[in-house]
Write a protein that holds these residues in place. Structure first.
Motif, PDB file in Angstrom:
ATOM      1  N   GLY A  34      15.851  -2.452 -11.676  1.00 54.43           N
ATOM      2  CA  GLY A  34      14.419  -2.390 -11.982  1.00 54.43           C
ATOM      3  C   GLY A  34      14.145  -1.825 -13.359  1.00 54.43           C
ATOM      4  N   PRO A  35      12.867  -1.736 -13.698  1.00 53.59           N
ATOM      5  CA  PRO A  35      12.481  -1.312 -15.050  1.00 53.59           C
ATOM      6  C   PRO A  35      12.759   0.170 -15.309  1.00 53.59           C
ATOM      7  CG  PRO A  35      10.543  -1.579 -13.659  1.00 53.59           C
ATOM      8  CD  PRO A  35      11.706  -2.064 -12.852  1.00 53.59           C
ATOM      9  N   ASN A  36      12.851   0.520 -16.598  1.00 53.97           N
ATOM     10  CA  ASN A  36      12.959   1.927 -16.974  1.00 53.97           C
ATOM     11  C   ASN A  36      11.659   2.652 -16.653  1.00 53.97           C
ATOM     12  OD1 ASN A  36      15.369   2.979 -18.060  1.00 53.97           O
ATOM     13  ND2 ASN A  36      15.135   1.671 -19.846  1.00 53.97           N
ATOM     14  N   THR A  37      11.776   3.909 -16.272  1.00 54.26           N
ATOM     15  CA  THR A  37      10.591   4.718 -15.962  1.00 54.26           C
ATOM     16  C   THR A  37      10.701   6.016 -16.752  1.00 54.26           C
ATOM     17  OG1 THR A  37      11.637   6.031 -14.234  1.00 54.26           O
ATOM     18  CG2 THR A  37      10.745   3.885 -13.572  1.00 54.26           C
TER      19      THR A  37
ATOM     20  N   LYS B 200       3.123   3.462  -5.551  1.00 56.26           N
ATOM     21  CA  LYS B 200       3.582   2.076  -5.400  1.00 56.26           C
ATOM     22  C   LYS B 200       3.106   1.259  -6.615  1.00 56.26           C
ATOM     23  CE  LYS B 200       1.990  -0.999  -2.397  1.00 56.26           C
ATOM     24  NZ  LYS B 200       1.435  -1.313  -1.082  1.00 56.26           N
ATOM     25  N   GLY B 201       4.015   0.526  -7.252  1.00 52.93           N
ATOM     26  CA  GLY B 201       3.641  -0.254  -8.434  1.00 52.93           C
ATOM     27  C   GLY B 201       4.142   0.346  -9.736  1.00 52.93           C
ATOM     28  N   TYR B 202       4.359   1.669  -9.732  1.00 53.51           N
ATOM     29  CA  TYR B 202       4.861   2.344 -10.927  1.00 53.51           C
ATOM     30  C   TYR B 202       6.224   1.779 -11.306  1.00 53.51           C
ATOM     31  CZ  TYR B 202       6.825   6.075 -13.829  1.00 53.51           C
ATOM     32  OH  TYR B 202       7.429   6.767 -14.847  1.00 53.51           O
ATOM     33  N   PRO B 203       6.596   1.528 -12.559  1.00 51.34           N
ATOM     34  CA  PRO B 203       5.899   1.892 -13.793  1.00 51.34           C
ATOM     35  C   PRO B 203       4.847   0.869 -14.237  1.00 51.34           C
ATOM     36  CG  PRO B 203       8.024   0.976 -14.354  1.00 51.34           C
ATOM     37  CD  PRO B 203       7.927   0.962 -12.857  1.00 51.34           C
ATOM     38  N   GLY B 204       4.560  -0.123 -13.401  1.00 51.51           N
ATOM     39  CA  GLY B 204       3.455  -1.040 -13.700  1.00 51.51           C
ATOM     40  C   GLY B 204       2.155  -0.407 -13.216  1.00 51.51           C
ATOM     41  N   SER B 205       1.195  -1.240 -12.814  1.00 51.22           N
ATOM     42  CA  SER B 205      -0.097  -0.668 -12.426  1.00 51.22           C
ATOM     43  C   SER B 205      -0.027  -0.132 -10.996  1.00 51.22           C
ATOM     44  CB  SER B 205      -1.193  -1.712 -12.559  1.00 51.22           C
ATOM     45  OG  SER B 205      -0.835  -2.832 -11.814  1.00 51.22           O
ATOM     46  N   TYR B 206      -0.798   0.873 -10.719  1.00 51.07           N
ATOM     47  CA  TYR B 206      -0.778   1.542  -9.415  1.00 51.07           C
ATOM     48  C   TYR B 206      -2.140   2.148  -9.159  1.00 51.07           C
ATOM     49  CZ  TYR B 206      -0.138   5.314 -12.730  1.00 51.07           C
ATOM     50  OH  TYR B 206      -0.301   6.161 -13.799  1.00 51.07           O
ATOM     51  N   LYS B 207      -2.350   2.510  -7.897  1.00 51.85           N
ATOM     52  CA  LYS B 207      -3.610   3.129  -7.479  1.00 51.85           C
ATOM     53  C   LYS B 207      -3.566   4.630  -7.720  1.00 51.85           C
ATOM     54  CE  LYS B 207      -4.492   1.631  -3.080  1.00 51.85           C
ATOM     55  NZ  LYS B 207      -4.843   1.606  -1.744  1.00 51.85           N
ATOM     56  N   LYS B 208      -4.712   5.194  -8.071  1.00 52.20           N
ATOM     57  CA  LYS B 208      -4.813   6.661  -8.119  1.00 52.20           C
ATOM     58  C   LYS B 208      -5.735   7.104  -6.995  1.00 52.20           C
ATOM     59  CE  LYS B 208      -4.332   7.475 -13.089  1.00 52.20           C
ATOM     60  NZ  LYS B 208      -5.013   8.019 -14.279  1.00 52.20           N
ATOM     61  N   GLY B 209      -5.755   8.379  -6.711  1.00 50.83           N
ATOM     62  CA  GLY B 209      -6.704   8.911  -5.732  1.00 50.83           C
ATOM     63  C   GLY B 209      -6.233   8.777  -4.294  1.00 50.83           C
ATOM     64  N   VAL B 210      -4.945   8.493  -4.078  1.00 49.55           N
ATOM     65  CA  VAL B 210      -4.421   8.400  -2.708  1.00 49.55           C
ATOM     66  C   VAL B 210      -4.167   9.814  -2.193  1.00 49.55           C
ATOM     67  CG1 VAL B 210      -2.549   7.539  -1.259  1.00 49.55           C
ATOM     68  CG2 VAL B 210      -3.315   6.198  -3.240  1.00 49.55           C
ATOM     69  N   LYS B 211      -4.644  10.067  -0.973  1.00 52.93           N
ATOM     70  CA  LYS B 211      -4.549  11.426  -0.440  1.00 52.93           C
ATOM     71  C   LYS B 211      -3.085  11.806  -0.165  1.00 52.93           C
ATOM     72  CE  LYS B 211      -7.217  14.343   2.695  1.00 52.93           C
ATOM     73  NZ  LYS B 211      -6.247  15.341   2.913  1.00 52.93           N
TER      74      LYS B 211
END
Ligand code: AMP
Ligand code: GLY
Length: 416
Positions: A222-225, A334-345
């Motif tokens: 997978g991609p570098n992070t 989920k999705g990192y290092p691409g786009s992902y959701k914020k605000g998940v409890k």
């Protein structure tokens, strides 16, 4: 003493947890901090790049020592401005932070000072870059000159992939200014390790070696992070290799900067690769590594504040390390290092005797702590062996994290 820590990640939370153990500390302020940091420090809502705002705050609160986590404020000249105002800051001025801020500069610096690194050439013209790639063949590494938040390095397996990276950076401006100039270098093979040192001028005090897991998925796929986990010490790196790296990389770099009138103060970080021809530098950073810091500092026996004060005062801090190992696993959105959701409890976090949590992208809300970044937190633990430390960290994650909105690698501390 009143301390001021700049940053908002796991590295800064880890530094603050360690600093908070010191009985010399009155108050620790952090800008801007995160949910975990706010448990141990007073967070102030000033951006890391608002140097004027940070300076004003430091003066107002009579800060005795400021410590900087991330690279951006260093390159924006935070140390220069604090020095000008007569404030004490453990961070390099922007000229010496260029060792991280420009790959092109770093490569020329290493070449001039015979610091072992991959052979390379630099380009601003795509045609010339492509002819060089044709000549050299693959695998080959294409790097953006400037800071690109982990997106600036392409380890290309094929000539075609390398050409694509050249087009992205030099023709399509995918990394804007950071990719206007590129370095193309030899692809090195071997085990990687990170070696950090407390540095003040020509005084260099190395820490224990750590290993970061940079790829997003298991088995280094997978991609570098920014880093999905780490452990320390990297026991496969022999004392001889460590001594060589301290002497021929860190000490040489510090000496050369001092001789050039760009004396370095702060953490000098060498990313190294153990090749058949000895260790070679992949990159320099002018700050603590993230997530290496989260697994190195828990093993430091010294009072971290005293270490900073000794180093700044020209004294040997006489670093002492626990005989144990420390491993840390990053929980990512989920999705990192691409786009992902914020605000998940995030779940309520029950701590056990073995583990600790360094918060990264977290934020406090009225309903509890929520995610606020790609890397959310690092679950870490100490044990005699690295495998056992990792197992404790995994046990904690399994018991506490049940949401599908997050993921973590399952092989931290296992794959070298
Ligand atoms: P960096 O962003 O400079 O830390 O590079 C990211 C990753 O790319 C490193 O951790 C290495 O795994 C890889 N890398 C960078 N330069 C080289 C090189 N010359 N040869 C092989 N791998 C490299
Ligand atoms: N872990 C690598 C870095 O901090 O750049």
């Amino acid at each position: 003493m009143n301390l001021f820590v700049i940053g908002r990640g796991g590295r800064e939370h880890s530094m603050i947890m360690k600093l908070a153990e010191s009985d010399k500390v009155d108050t620790i302020y952090a800008a801007p901090g995160n949910a975990g940091i706010s448990e141990a420090a007073e967070c102030v809502d000033i951006d890391e790049l608002d140097i004027g705002g940070l300076l004003e705050f430091a003066v107002k609160k009579q800060i005795d020592l400021t410590i900087v986590g991330p690279e951006n404020p260093l390159l924006a000249g935070i140390a220069d401005e604090f020095h000008e105002a007569g404030l004490v800051i453990f961070a390099p001025e922007k000229d010496s932070a260029l060792i991280e801020g420009s790959k092109r500069y770093a490569k020329a610096f290493m070449e001039e000072n015979s610091i072992p690194t991959a052979s390379y050439a630099t380009f601003t013209d795509a045609g010339e870059a492509k002819s060089y790639i044709e000549q050299q063949g693959a695998p080959i590494v294409v790097k953006a000159d400037g800071l690109a938040a982990g997106k600036g390095v392409i380890v290309a397996e094929t000539v075609q992939e390398a050409m694509g990276a050249v087009d992205d950076m030099l023709v399509n401006n995918a990394l804007s200014k950071a990719g206007k100039s590129i370095v193309i270098e030899e692809c090195l093979m071997g085990e990687e390790f990170s070696l950090m040192a407390f540095v003040h001028g020509t005084n260099v005090f190395p820490m224990i070696p750590a290993r970061d897991h940079k790829r997003a998925f298991d088995q280094d796929k997978g991609p570098n992070t920014g880093g999905m986990g780490a452990y320390a010490p990297a026991r496969d790196i022999s004392p001889k290799t460590l001594a060589f790296s301290s002497e021929n990389v860190l000490q040489k770099a510090a000496d050369a900067m001092a001789a050039a009138g760009q004396s370095f103060t702060g953490i000098l970080y060498a990313g190294l690769i153990m090749t058949d021809n000895g260790p070679k530098v992949i990159e320099f950073n002018a700050r603590f590594g993230d997530p290496e810091t989260q697994v190195v500092l828990p093993l430091l026996k010294n009072d971290l504040l005293q270490v900073f004060l000794d180093v700044l005062g020209g004294k040997d801090p006489s670093l002492q390390w626990e005989e144990q190992s420390c491993a840390g696993v990053v929980l990512a959105s989920k999705g990192y290092p691409g786009s992902y959701k914020k605000g998940v409890k995030l779940p309520e976090m029950d701590m056990d005797a073995h583990s600790f949590v360094a918060h990264a992208g977290t934020r406090k809300t009225r309903d509890g702590i929520v995610s606020d970044g790609g890397r959310v937190l690092l679950a870490g633990a100490k044990a005699a062996e690295v495998e056992d430390a990792a197992e404790y960290a995994y046990k904690w994650l399994k018991q506490n994290v049940h949401s599908e909105e997050f993921f973590y690698r399952k092989d931290i501390g296992k794959c070298d």
